[in-house]
Write a protein that holds these residues in place. Structure first.
Motif: not given
Length: 245
Positions: A156-157, A160, A180
């Motif tokens: 999920g980074r 972001l 994310s």
């Protein structure tokens, strides 16, 4: 495993956590990993946990127990003079719990490790966001590091890093976090809905909008399906690679 994210925005803080806990593929349970405390008009605190469930539950229980007997304690979450001191209290409690469990169980301390995201605001200072490590030390979010992740962070980074903006609205921030989490859930079976959402608006000194997001939630489904369609469309729009014959 789990996945939790805390975002620091110009207008406040946004927290999102999953609820899946597993001890093997045949032992999957749901536990809340977000915990909140508030003294309306004076302080609002949010804690998210990842790691050994027994450790995190013990830490939260000890913090709650101290709050109930605040008059007999030199420092509690409800009386700490600053967010820094509250984060220090949580870190010390986490370290002590890990040390105690490792000593009584005869297992390495790493077996009982946990990490935490702690954020909120105490009157007289701006909102703060901290990442607390198993050793009890912690770091604070800054302009160059405006969000923290714990648990299964790698899937999920990327979104972001690419889409985060300090000036974004709460609505846009929640959409970003949903994307994310969708990326993480699709890639890792140890993370799943329901998700717990908490928003804190700067200088409100009260818990703001909160929500439990089920897998059937219409906003969640729209974001997940829309993101999948957008990725496929973006992939199809790229030119094909020319292969040498």
């Amino acid at each position: 495993m789990t996945y939790c994210v805390g975002l620091q925005l110009d207008r406040g803080l946004v927290f999102l956590s999953d609820t899946r806990t597993n001890a093997g593929v045949d032992n999957i349970s749901t536990y809340r990993k977000m915990h909140t405390w508030e003294v309306p008009g004076e302080r609002t605190l949010v804690l998210m946990t990842a790691g050994n469930l027994a450790t995190t539950q013990a830490v939260v229980s000890l913090l709650d127990e101290r709050n109930l007997a605040a008059a007999e304690r030199t420092s509690t979450l409800l009386t700490a003079p600053s967010m820094f001191q509250a984060a220090r209290l949580i870190g010390e409690t986490l370290r002590d719990v890990i040390t105690e469990q490792a000593g009584s169980g005869g297992k390495p301390a790493s077996t009982f490790n946990a990490t935490m995201i702690f954020g909120g605001q105490v009157k007289g200072s701006p909102p703060r966001l901290y990442l607390i490590y198993p050793e009890g030390n912690f770091i604070e979010a800054q302009a160059d590091t405006p969000f923290f992740q714990i648990g299964e962070t790698k899937y999920g980074r990327p979104i972001l890093v690419r889409a985060y903006d300090r000036e974004m609205t709460f609505e846009r921030a929640v959409k970003l976090l949903m994307v994310s989490f969708d990326s993480t859930i699709r890639a890792n079976l140890s993370v799943d809905a329901p998700l717990d959402l908490q928003i804190y608006r700067n200088d409100s000194f009260e818990l703001g909008y909160s929500r439990r997001i089920l897998d059937t939630d219409p906003d969640w489904r729209a974001i997940c399906d829309g993101w999948s369609d957008a990725l496929r469309n973006a992939f199809d729009s790229l030119q094909d690679v020319t292969l040498c014959r």
